[in-house]
Design an enzyme around this catalytic site. Structure first.
Site, PDB file in Angstrom:
ATOM      1  N   ASP A 101       0.834  -1.196   0.000  1.00 27.09           N
ATOM      2  CA  ASP A 101       0.000   0.000   0.000  1.00 27.09           C
ATOM      3  C   ASP A 101       0.872   1.249   0.000  1.00 27.09           C
ATOM      4  OD1 ASP A 101       0.679  -0.938   2.637  1.00 27.09           O
ATOM      5  OD2 ASP A 101      -0.629   0.599   3.479  1.00 27.09           O
TER       6      ASP A 101
ATOM      7  N   ASP B 285       8.726   4.330  -0.833  1.00 26.04           N
ATOM      8  CA  ASP B 285       7.985   3.738   0.294  1.00 26.04           C
ATOM      9  C   ASP B 285       6.779   2.967  -0.213  1.00 26.04           C
ATOM     10  OD1 ASP B 285       7.056   3.172   2.825  1.00 26.04           O
ATOM     11  OD2 ASP B 285       6.191   5.141   3.147  1.00 26.04           O
TER      12      ASP B 285
ATOM     13  N   GLU C  26      -0.130  -1.459   5.729  1.00 26.25           N
ATOM     14  CA  GLU C  26       0.875  -0.974   6.681  1.00 26.25           C
ATOM     15  C   GLU C  26       0.682   0.507   6.970  1.00 26.25           C
ATOM     16  OE1 GLU C  26       4.808   0.802   7.923  1.00 26.25           O
ATOM     17  OE2 GLU C  26       3.530   1.262   6.209  1.00 26.25           O
TER      18      GLU C  26
END
Length: 447
Positions: free
Chosen positions: A110, A141, A175
């Site tokens: 995600d 990220d 997350e």
């Protein structure tokens, strides 16, 4: 012919364009994190099936599974009954020859919202290379880290390297919200002797991280016409909830300062614990005394502050006690004490610097000419779930997350990853796998 470390590094260099393509492909799936439990899935299932097909082709056995609400381990991380429709988890296993230790690469698929998209220099979901940097939402990220892990595992398999222990890859959802995907994976049985989470770390080794506690504080008032004197609250007069919130906020600020000044609340790798009011909502109408004021709180706390189970009960007690003491001098607040509702709670975690995992990951980065530091993570990652709940000591090592001026690249407009960092992350993970899947030494320090 015996495969050597230089062979592995050279093969990863040869696969640089493939690594860029894989990261680009992953960025192309819109896996923006859900805002709440009811938000429908996006491209999570498609991304996991894409990775599953690729990993199977490389020789792994792959399981793509959708957790049921009751499958999650009992913990305060997630709301009760959380579902995963359209958000499957993936675990792939490259089987070892036997006798070695298992190693897990874990990463979240995600990403945070790309809005406002109009401010990006290019489409955030169509990654592109410019001046040695790969731009796109999630490049840093952490879809770049996932791609590096996949390429590391594929390279070892393609070279015929038979690791003594199993090498696992777990890609998880959620997350960025509450760690639900890795928590569900742990509940499903995903665990190993050690784990590396390739979050962006500047190729440093993150061994400790703070826990997070979220909550809402509501201060009550009493409505009345704002253009008339309020009167005495004891005889039914109006009370301004926003003004009554001020001493409560001051108490929270004093507590934060006490935490920061207390040597018992210090850590060599982590910032002090913190308590930050992040949202505020109060009032009903511009000519009415507000009947309530609601403040959202973000609390980060150290491993030493956790209770015996690793959670934040003592932190909650400290906050509630500080507010009670501040309210004691105010008749209204004593009679109508502020109300707390606690929600998201993510555990802190730490791996001992003497653990073989730390030494092996540090050595893998050092072998690439880096000078890795042992660091703490001010925020939180899935490494904490693996360490605390999954019985899998986990550290983070991944690409650079800072611009030359020191500002972060993750969660920003024009997020990017340096291509050289992407390649070095894949190399470091491959070298760590060679070391960490070997048979265990005679004694292993505890986490």
């Amino acid at each position: 012919m015996t495969t050597t470390t230089p062979d592995v590094l050279a093969e990863i260099d040869r696969r640089t364009d493939e690594l860029i393509r894989l990261t680009t492909d992953l960025v192309g799936f819109d896996t923006t994190v859900r805002g709440d439990a009811r938000e429908p899935a996006r491209d999570e299932a498609d991304l996991q099936e894409y990775l599953a097909a690729r990993l199977r082709a490389a020789g792994a056995t792959v399981d793509v599974f959708t957790p049921k609400p009751g499958d999650l381990p009992d913990s305060p991380q997630t709301p009760p009954g959380l579902g995963f429709d359209g958000r499957p988890q993936l675990v792939a296993r490259f089987a070892g020859t036997g006798g070695g230790r298992s190693l897990l690469f874990n990463g979240h698929i995600d990403v945070v919202s790309a809005e406002p998209r109009r401010e990006w220099s290019s489409d955030p979901f169509r990654a592109e290379v410019r001046a040695g940097r790969l731009y796109g939402r999630g490049t840093c990220d952490m879809k770049g880290g996932i791609a590096a892990a996949v390429i590391a595992a594929e390279t070892l398999a393609a070279l015929g390297v038979r690791l003594p222990g199993d090498l696992l890859i777990n890609t998880a959802t959620d997350e960025e919200w509450n760690g639900a995907g890795t928590l569900a994976s742990v509940g499903y049985g995903v665990r190993a002797d050690s784990a590396i989470v390739p979050e962006p770390t500047d190729l440093d080794v993150v061994t400790a991280q703070r826990g997070i506690l979220g909550g809402t504080l509501t201060v009550a008032g009493r409505p009345g016409h704002a253009e008339y004197p309020p009167g005495d609250w004891r005889t039914g007069g109006a009370v301004n909830a926003i003004e009554k919130t001020l001493p409560v906020l001051a108490a929270l600020q004093r507590l934060r300062e006490r935490w920061a000044d207390d040597p018992a609340h210090s850590h060599p790798l982590l910032p002090p614990p913190s308590l930050v009011p992040t949202t505020i909502h109060g009032g009903e109408w511009w000519v009415t005394y507000p009947s309530s004021c609601e403040v959202g709180l973000d609390i980060t706390y150290l491993p030493v502050q956790a209770d015996a189970g690793g959670w934040a009960s003592r932190v909650r007690h400290d906050i509630e006690q500080a507010v009670r003491e501040a309210c004691a001098a105010d008749g209204w607040l004593t009679a109508h004490p502020p109300r707390f509702v606690w929600d998201t709670e993510l555990p802190p975690a730490e791996v001992d610097s003497a653990h073989p995992l730390v030494g092996a990951v540090t050595a893998s980065a050092t072998a690439l000419g880096r000078t890795p530091r042992l660091l703490g993570e001010p925020s939180w990652t899935d490494a904490a779930t693996l360490t605390r709940i999954g019985s899998t000591p986990a550290v983070c090592l991944g690409p650079t997350a800072t611009r030359p001026d020191g500002s972060p690249t993750l969660h920003t407009i024009d997020e990017y990853i340096e291509v050289t960092d992407l390649v070095d992350t894949a190399k470091a993970l491959a070298l760590a796998a060679l070391a960490l899947t070997a048979p265990a030494p005679a004694s292993v320090p505890a986490v």
